[in-house]
Write a protein that holds these residues in place. Sequence first.
Motif, PDB file in Angstrom:
ATOM      1  N   LEU A 111     -71.257 -49.154  -2.390  1.00 37.12           N
ATOM      2  CA  LEU A 111     -71.913 -48.211  -3.301  1.00 37.12           C
ATOM      3  C   LEU A 111     -72.029 -48.741  -4.727  1.00 37.12           C
ATOM      4  CD1 LEU A 111     -70.202 -44.998  -1.921  1.00 37.12           C
ATOM      5  CD2 LEU A 111     -72.553 -45.691  -1.573  1.00 37.12           C
ATOM      6  N   SER A 112     -71.053 -49.518  -5.156  1.00 33.18           N
ATOM      7  CA  SER A 112     -71.099 -50.044  -6.527  1.00 33.18           C
ATOM      8  C   SER A 112     -72.129 -51.159  -6.660  1.00 33.18           C
ATOM      9  CB  SER A 112     -69.718 -50.562  -6.949  1.00 33.18           C
ATOM     10  OG  SER A 112     -69.288 -51.597  -6.079  1.00 33.18           O
ATOM     11  N   ASN A 113     -72.693 -51.613  -5.541  1.00 35.61           N
ATOM     12  CA  ASN A 113     -73.737 -52.643  -5.580  1.00 35.61           C
ATOM     13  C   ASN A 113     -75.140 -52.047  -5.550  1.00 35.61           C
ATOM     14  OD1 ASN A 113     -71.724 -54.534  -5.549  1.00 35.61           O
ATOM     15  ND2 ASN A 113     -72.054 -55.202  -3.447  1.00 35.61           N
ATOM     16  N   TYR A 114     -75.224 -50.727  -5.486  1.00 31.03           N
ATOM     17  CA  TYR A 114     -76.533 -50.071  -5.441  1.00 31.03           C
ATOM     18  C   TYR A 114     -77.414 -50.616  -6.553  1.00 31.03           C
ATOM     19  CZ  TYR A 114     -80.017 -46.312  -5.465  1.00 31.03           C
ATOM     20  OH  TYR A 114     -81.192 -45.588  -5.433  1.00 31.03           O
ATOM     21  N   THR A 115     -78.653 -50.918  -6.250  1.00 28.45           N
ATOM     22  CA  THR A 115     -79.516 -51.671  -7.169  1.00 28.45           C
ATOM     23  C   THR A 115     -79.684 -51.008  -8.530  1.00 28.45           C
ATOM     24  OG1 THR A 115     -81.391 -50.618  -6.068  1.00 28.45           O
ATOM     25  CG2 THR A 115     -80.839 -52.845  -5.390  1.00 28.45           C
ATOM     26  N   ARG A 116     -79.506 -49.717  -8.609  1.00 32.24           N
ATOM     27  CA  ARG A 116     -79.652 -49.043  -9.902  1.00 32.24           C
ATOM     28  C   ARG A 116     -78.301 -48.917 -10.612  1.00 32.24           C
ATOM     29  NH1 ARG A 116     -83.649 -45.060 -11.609  1.00 32.24           N
ATOM     30  NH2 ARG A 116     -82.466 -43.330 -10.743  1.00 32.24           N
ATOM     31  N   PHE A 117     -77.244 -49.466  -9.986  1.00 32.01           N
ATOM     32  CA  PHE A 117     -75.915 -49.353 -10.582  1.00 32.01           C
ATOM     33  C   PHE A 117     -75.866 -50.075 -11.927  1.00 32.01           C
ATOM     34  CE2 PHE A 117     -71.481 -50.317 -11.288  1.00 32.01           C
ATOM     35  CZ  PHE A 117     -70.819 -49.210 -10.812  1.00 32.01           C
TER      36      PHE A 117
ATOM     37  N   LYS B 128     -77.105 -42.168 -11.868  1.00 29.86           N
ATOM     38  CA  LYS B 128     -78.334 -42.582 -11.183  1.00 29.86           C
ATOM     39  C   LYS B 128     -78.163 -42.552  -9.669  1.00 29.86           C
ATOM     40  CE  LYS B 128     -80.560 -45.299 -14.809  1.00 29.86           C
ATOM     41  NZ  LYS B 128     -79.632 -44.987 -15.900  1.00 29.86           N
ATOM     42  N   LEU B 129     -77.019 -42.977  -9.175  1.00 32.11           N
ATOM     43  CA  LEU B 129     -76.769 -42.911  -7.733  1.00 32.11           C
ATOM     44  C   LEU B 129     -76.757 -41.461  -7.267  1.00 32.11           C
ATOM     45  CD1 LEU B 129     -75.932 -44.121  -4.976  1.00 32.11           C
ATOM     46  CD2 LEU B 129     -73.550 -43.994  -5.759  1.00 32.11           C
ATOM     47  N   ILE B 130     -76.038 -40.607  -7.975  1.00 33.63           N
ATOM     48  CA  ILE B 130     -75.953 -39.188  -7.601  1.00 33.63           C
ATOM     49  C   ILE B 130     -77.335 -38.538  -7.658  1.00 33.63           C
ATOM     50  CG2 ILE B 130     -75.038 -36.947  -8.310  1.00 33.63           C
ATOM     51  CD1 ILE B 130     -72.499 -38.447  -9.214  1.00 33.63           C
ATOM     52  N   LYS B 131     -78.099 -38.838  -8.709  1.00 33.64           N
ATOM     53  CA  LYS B 131     -79.438 -38.268  -8.838  1.00 33.64           C
ATOM     54  C   LYS B 131     -80.342 -38.728  -7.697  1.00 33.64           C
ATOM     55  CE  LYS B 131     -83.383 -38.068 -12.062  1.00 33.64           C
ATOM     56  NZ  LYS B 131     -84.375 -38.737 -11.201  1.00 33.64           N
ATOM     57  N   ASP B 132     -80.294 -40.029  -7.378  1.00 34.85           N
ATOM     58  CA  ASP B 132     -81.143 -40.569  -6.312  1.00 34.85           C
ATOM     59  C   ASP B 132     -80.767 -39.974  -4.960  1.00 34.85           C
ATOM     60  OD1 ASP B 132     -82.351 -42.057  -8.241  1.00 34.85           O
ATOM     61  OD2 ASP B 132     -81.634 -44.007  -7.545  1.00 34.85           O
ATOM     62  N   VAL B 133     -79.473 -39.908  -4.682  1.00 36.30           N
ATOM     63  CA  VAL B 133     -79.017 -39.359  -3.402  1.00 36.30           C
ATOM     64  C   VAL B 133     -79.399 -37.890  -3.305  1.00 36.30           C
ATOM     65  CG1 VAL B 133     -76.991 -38.757  -2.019  1.00 36.30           C
ATOM     66  CG2 VAL B 133     -77.137 -41.004  -3.094  1.00 36.30           C
TER      67      VAL B 133
ATOM     68  N   SER C  82     -76.366 -56.459  -0.967  1.00 36.60           N
ATOM     69  CA  SER C  82     -77.429 -56.761  -1.919  1.00 36.60           C
ATOM     70  C   SER C  82     -77.829 -55.541  -2.755  1.00 36.60           C
ATOM     71  CB  SER C  82     -78.665 -57.287  -1.176  1.00 36.60           C
ATOM     72  OG  SER C  82     -78.350 -58.475  -0.468  1.00 36.60           O
ATOM     73  N   GLY C  83     -77.267 -54.383  -2.431  1.00 33.85           N
ATOM     74  CA  GLY C  83     -77.560 -53.174  -3.187  1.00 33.85           C
ATOM     75  C   GLY C  83     -78.703 -52.359  -2.630  1.00 33.85           C
ATOM     76  N   ASP C  84     -79.248 -52.785  -1.478  1.00 31.70           N
ATOM     77  CA  ASP C  84     -80.343 -52.036  -0.867  1.00 31.70           C
ATOM     78  C   ASP C  84     -79.806 -50.899  -0.009  1.00 31.70           C
ATOM     79  OD1 ASP C  84     -82.509 -53.458  -1.877  1.00 31.70           O
ATOM     80  OD2 ASP C  84     -82.387 -54.981  -0.304  1.00 31.70           O
ATOM     81  N   ALA C  85     -80.512 -49.783  -0.047  1.00 29.04           N
ATOM     82  CA  ALA C  85     -80.196 -48.660   0.837  1.00 29.04           C
ATOM     83  C   ALA C  85     -80.825 -48.925   2.206  1.00 29.04           C
ATOM     84  CB  ALA C  85     -80.725 -47.366   0.250  1.00 29.04           C
TER      85      ALA C  85
ATOM     86  N   GLU D  73     -83.106 -50.374  11.965  1.00 28.34           N
ATOM     87  CA  GLU D  73     -82.559 -50.013  10.669  1.00 28.34           C
ATOM     88  C   GLU D  73     -83.649 -50.263   9.633  1.00 28.34           C
ATOM     89  OE1 GLU D  73     -78.957 -52.155  10.018  1.00 28.34           O
ATOM     90  OE2 GLU D  73     -77.820 -50.993  11.512  1.00 28.34           O
ATOM     91  N   PHE D  74     -83.830 -49.314   8.731  1.00 25.05           N
ATOM     92  CA  PHE D  74     -84.938 -49.378   7.784  1.00 25.05           C
ATOM     93  C   PHE D  74     -84.430 -49.744   6.397  1.00 25.05           C
ATOM     94  CE2 PHE D  74     -86.232 -46.593  11.219  1.00 25.05           C
ATOM     95  CZ  PHE D  74     -87.497 -47.064  11.519  1.00 25.05           C
ATOM     96  N   VAL D  75     -84.883 -50.906   5.905  1.00 26.57           N
ATOM     97  CA  VAL D  75     -84.510 -51.336   4.556  1.00 26.57           C
ATOM     98  C   VAL D  75     -85.353 -50.549   3.557  1.00 26.57           C
ATOM     99  CG1 VAL D  75     -84.321 -53.278   2.965  1.00 26.57           C
ATOM    100  CG2 VAL D  75     -83.971 -53.633   5.428  1.00 26.57           C
ATOM    101  N   PHE D  76     -84.684 -49.751   2.761  1.00 26.59           N
ATOM    102  CA  PHE D  76     -85.359 -48.795   1.876  1.00 26.59           C
ATOM    103  C   PHE D  76     -85.368 -49.257   0.427  1.00 26.59           C
ATOM    104  CE2 PHE D  76     -86.311 -44.310   0.637  1.00 26.59           C
ATOM    105  CZ  PHE D  76     -87.212 -44.010   1.657  1.00 26.59           C
ATOM    106  N   GLY D  77     -84.461 -50.159   0.081  1.00 30.20           N
ATOM    107  CA  GLY D  77     -84.327 -50.538  -1.331  1.00 30.20           C
ATOM    108  C   GLY D  77     -83.653 -49.424  -2.099  1.00 30.20           C
ATOM    109  N   GLU D  78     -84.208 -49.055  -3.243  1.00 34.04           N
ATOM    110  CA  GLU D  78     -83.690 -47.910  -3.983  1.00 34.04           C
ATOM    111  C   GLU D  78     -84.131 -46.621  -3.292  1.00 34.04           C
ATOM    112  OE1 GLU D  78     -85.138 -48.225  -7.953  1.00 34.04           O
ATOM    113  OE2 GLU D  78     -83.910 -49.975  -8.461  1.00 34.04           O
ATOM    114  N   LEU D  79     -83.359 -45.573  -3.486  1.00 32.62           N
ATOM    115  CA  LEU D  79     -83.702 -44.278  -2.900  1.00 32.62           C
ATOM    116  C   LEU D  79     -84.711 -43.540  -3.775  1.00 32.62           C
ATOM    117  CD1 LEU D  79     -80.150 -43.171  -1.708  1.00 32.62           C
ATOM    118  CD2 LEU D  79     -82.081 -43.834  -0.264  1.00 32.62           C
TER     119      LEU D  79
END
Length: 258
Positions: free
Chosen positions: A148-154, A169-174, A199-202, A212-218
Motif C-alpha cells: 500500500l505504501s508503494n501506491y503510485t500516488r503515495f 490520496k489513497l483513502i480518497k481514491d479507494v 510497482s505501485g499499480d492497483a 488479473e487487471f492492471v489498473f494503475g491508479e484508482l
Amino acid sequence: MKKGLMKIVIFLSLVGFFFLVSFAKSEQEKILVQNVFVSIDVIKSDPFMDKEDIKNLVYSRQDTLEGKPIRNLHLNEIETLIERESSVKSAEVYVEHNGDVHLDVKLKKVIARIKPDSTSGFYIDEDGSTMEWLTKYSPRVLTVTGHLSNYTRFLKDSLVGKDLLNHSKLIKDVYEFADFVNKDSFWRSQIGQVYINKSGDAILIPLIGREEFVFGELTNYENKLSKIKRYYNEIAPKMGWNKYQEVNVKFEKQIVCK
C-alpha cells in the motif's frame, strides 16, 4: 378601567400558565425511568453493534438507567458517549412522558477495507470517513491489500507518514472507486479485491475468472472499467477465456493482454 382590568386578567393568566408549566415539569422530573428501548437502523447500516452492545456501553459508564429519576439523566452525555463509538454514525436519546427512555442509533455502512499485511487495517464508510476494524462483524466489501505504501500516488502526498490513515490520496481514491463499484450491480458482483503490487499499480482481482487487471491508479475508473467490459464482451469470447492471465487497462486507449 376596562383596559386595566384586561391587563390584570392577562397577567394573571400568564402567571397561571407558567406556574402550571413549571409544576408539570417538576412533577415529570420526579418520574422514574421505566424502560430503556434501543432502536438500530439495520437496513441502512452494518451490524457492528446490537441492542445489548448499546445498553452495555451506556450502563458501563452511566450505570443502569431503569429506576433513576428522569431529572438525573444527562441525555446529551449519553448521546456523546454512544457517538464516540467508531461504528456509530449518529445517536438520539429522548424520554417519553411515561418514563420510557429511547436510544435511537444509526450505525455506519462500510464500502471498503484497507488492509496492510502487518495490521488489521481499517474501513472506509459510505461517507468517505475511516473507521477502525472490529472483530464482531466482518462485512463482505471491496478489500485493498498489498504494498500500500508503494501506491503510485503515495509519493505525491506530502502529508503521508507511515500511518496509512494519513494517506489522504489513497483513502480518497479507494473511496471514490469503491463507491462507484458498490452502486453498480455488475461490478459489485465481479470485483472482490484490489492488490497494490511492488510497482505501485492497483491490480483488480475478479471473483470470477483467472485474469488479473492492471489498473494503475484508482482514478479514471469509469474509462478503465469500460475497457474491461470490452475485454469481457469482445476479446475473451474470440481469443478464449483462459488465454490471458494479465490484462492491462491503465494506458489511454489501450488494452494490453499477456
